[in-house]
Design a protein around this motif. Structure first.
Motif, PDB file in Angstrom:
ATOM      1  N   CYS A  45      20.588  -8.576 -14.326  1.00 33.10           N
ATOM      2  CA  CYS A  45      20.346  -6.646 -14.323  1.00 33.10           C
ATOM      3  C   CYS A  45      21.864  -6.256 -14.772  1.00 33.10           C
ATOM      4  CB  CYS A  45      19.697  -6.241 -12.976  1.00 33.10           C
ATOM      5  SG  CYS A  45      18.395  -6.833 -12.556  1.00 33.10           S
ATOM      6  N   TYR A  49      22.512  -3.490 -17.418  1.00 30.12           N
ATOM      7  CA  TYR A  49      23.648  -2.945 -17.232  1.00 30.12           C
ATOM      8  C   TYR A  49      24.956  -2.267 -18.275  1.00 30.12           C
ATOM      9  CZ  TYR A  49      26.086   1.051 -14.935  1.00 30.12           C
ATOM     10  OH  TYR A  49      26.228   2.641 -14.532  1.00 30.12           O
ATOM     11  N   ALA A  53      25.963   0.057 -21.271  1.00 26.92           N
ATOM     12  CA  ALA A  53      26.476   1.556 -20.814  1.00 26.92           C
ATOM     13  C   ALA A  53      27.156   1.173 -22.628  1.00 26.92           C
ATOM     14  CB  ALA A  53      27.511   0.602 -19.204  1.00 26.92           C
TER      15      ALA A  53
END
Ligand SMILES: *[C@@H]1O[C@H](CO)[C@@H](O)[C@H](O)[C@H]1NC(C)=O
Ligand SMILES: *[C@@H]1O[C@H](CO)[C@@H](O)[C@H](O)[C@H]1NC(C)=O
Ligand SMILES: *[C@@H]1O[C@H](CO)[C@@H](O)[C@H](O)[C@H]1NC(C)=O
Ligand SMILES: *[C@@H]1O[C@H](CO)[C@@H](O)[C@H](O)[C@H]1NC(C)=O
Ligand SMILES: *[C@@H]1O[C@H](CO)[C@@H](O)[C@H](O)[C@H]1NC(C)=O
Ligand SMILES: *[C@@H]1O[C@H](CO)[C@@H](O)[C@H](O)[C@H]1NC(C)=O
Length: 465
Positions: A45, A49, A53
């Motif tokens: 995860c 992420y 980003a």
């Protein structure tokens, strides 16, 4: 024994725990699985992420332009005032799309590069660049004539140039020569003040070429209402452009001007390298005294023009950006020292833009104010027709090649054809005597030459067949 009982106990507890066995085993595996996989899932995860980003950050920077540390040397690039990075703006180039370094390869290229920058809104705001590469403001002499351009040259380089180039460089910023003889009323029709001329014939001549001027006046340069060959023709006016000559008597020219009212003379020396001045000063004169004429034909005083056919041709032209002539493309400066066209490497580098040969070129009157305006941003160049090409290129006007404009005369086989001269609009290098003969032929063509078509290129001829 202890170990045995312990074993038994162990076994007992184990067996009680794993009763019913399948259920117990499942729970045990689940825990292990949980132990092993949780960090994996969390790391996964986290990676997703981070990737997301990063993607967002990059796209944001791209749209927003020069923010953050992705683009170094920010100060080296121009950012227009009032347009700070914002996602609302379109992406703009990361690198400058103009030449950072001044073009120092040759004198004309360098000073033109400086002039281009001074007229470029973006670059002007950045730096004040002078020709010697110094960032202080270039100090222009107030007269606009005599500047320190000689400083550009190592004196030995400068003095090794041919004298006519030296003279040109010395005076190339000077264009404010006064008129010695003017014809302010030449474009005003005596019969009908509101009638606009169809064509203004502008002929570059020299004081001593009086025979050429006389021949032109009484042949193709006739002023007044001129009929077309087939069309209705139009009003034609004529002016000769002269500079002063050292030998020629100004009194003779003044007398001639009184008789014929067609001479414009400026106070500069009438030399080959000063011919560009005649174009620039004529554009200025035109704006003041003849701005209503539809077309301008500019030619030399040793050309022959079939004016009636030219009027027919012009009558079909509707564009306000019309320029036609013998288009010379991809030409290079002449580098052989013993011709009058010689341009040294140190003076100009590169090829020339496409330009109509200077013997004869025709353009719409509406173009003249634009040529005048742009000429103030192009340094004078010693070859006049190349200079016209340079101005047209900057205006984005593309000249039309018309094979009926003949700057380099007929081919040998063409010249033998009896009706050759009925296929052209303009031909270069004709003596005053030849002009007279050709004009009579033009007015009263032999029967076999009556329906001759205008000259076409080989390609066009083939297509027709
Ligand atoms: C753009 O940014 C600079 C510095 O970040 C700031 O000084 C300036 O006021 C900003 N201009 C505008 C129009 O927002
Ligand atoms: C450049 O010259 C102009 C005109 O003299 C002046 O107003 C401007 O401040 C100068 N710019 C720089 C960056 O020196
Ligand atoms: C720029 O020109 C000024 C004045 O002419 C001079 O004082 C200065 O030394 C020059 N700078 C450079 C880098 O040539
Ligand atoms: C400007 O030109 C005049 C010639 O008309 C000359 O006398 C003067 O010294 C020049 N000034 C500069 C700063 O070059
Ligand atoms: C004068 O010329 C204008 C424009 O060509 C035309 O409309 C007018 O009829 C002419 N007047 C005379 C008296 O010929
Ligand atoms: C052009 O005319 C000016 C003014 O008469 C003269 O000083 C100069 O030498 C001429 N230039 C050339 C290249 O002959």
């Amino acid at each position: 024994m202890e170990s045995k009982t312990g074993y038994k106990w162990d076994f007992y507890t184990a067996s009680t725990c794993y009763l019913p066995q399948a259920h117990c085993l499942w729970r045990y595996r689940w825990r292990i699985l949980l132990c092993i996989c949780t960090p994996c899932i969390v790391t996964g995860c986290l990676l997703v992420y981070i990737a997301l980003a990063l993607c967002l950050a990059i796209t944001h920077t791209y749209h927003g332009g020069l923010s953050g540390t992705l683009i170094p040397l920010l100060d080296d690039y121009f950012i227009a005032k009032g347009t700070n990075s914002s996602s609302l703006l379109a992406p703009h180039p990361m690198r400058p799309f103009w030449k950072e370094e001044l073009n120092r390869e040759a004198f004309w290229n360098l000073i033109q590069h400086v002039m281009d920058r001074q007229h470029n809104t973006i670059l002007r705001a950045r730096k004040n660049i002078s020709e010697n590469g110094n960032s202080t403001l270039h100090s222009l002499n107030k007269t606009g004539c005599f500047s320190n351009s000689d400083k550009m040259w190592n004196p030995s380089d400068y003095f090794s140039l041919p004298p006519q180039i030296q003279r040109f460089i010395k005076y190339m910023r000077c264009r404010d020569y006064p008129l010695l003889i003017n014809q302010p009323g030449v474009c005003v029709s005596k019969q009908n003040q509101s009638e606009a001329p169809m064509l203004l014939l502008v002929i570059k001549s020299q004081a001593e070429n009086i025979k050429n001027r006389q021949a032109i006046r009484f042949t193709w340069g006739h002023s007044g209402l001129v009929r077309g060959q087939v069309g209705r023709g139009g009003l034609v006016h004529r002016v000769f452009l002269l500079g002063k000559t050292e030998a020629g008597s100004k009194a003779d020219v003044e007398q001639e001007s009184k008789t014929y009212g067609d001479i414009i003379m400026w106070d500069f020396l009438d030399t080959f390298f000063n011919l560009t001045l005649k174009d620039v000063l004529f554009w200025d004169w035109y704006a003041k005294h003849c701005a209503n004429s539809r077309f301008v034909f500019k030619g030399d005083d040793d050309v022959f023009v079939r004016t009636p056919a030219l009027l027919d041709y012009l009558d079909r032209q509707k564009s306000k950006e019309f320029v036609a002539g013998d288009l010379i493309t991809a030409a290079l400066p002449v580098r052989s020292e013993n011709t009058k066209y010689f341009i040294p490497h140190g003076f100009y580098k590169g090829s020339y833009p496409s330009y109509p040969g200077g013997g004869g070129v025709v353009y719409s009157g509406a173009l003249v104010p634009r040529l005048l305006a742009i000429s103030k941003r192009v340094h004078l160049y010693p070859i006049d027709d190349v200079y016209l090409g340079m101005c047209l290129e900057r205006l984005g006007v593309i000249p039309i090649h018309n094979p009926a404009f003949l700057t380099f005369d007929f081919t040998e086989s063409e010249a033998k054809e009896p009706c050759a001269h009925h296929t052209i609009l303009m031909v270069h290098k004709r003596s005053p005597e030849e002009m007279l003969k050709l004009w009579i032929e033009t007015l009263e063509p032999k029967s076999e030459c009556r329906n001759t078509q205008l000259r076409k290129t080989c390609l066009q001829k083939k297509k027709k067949k």
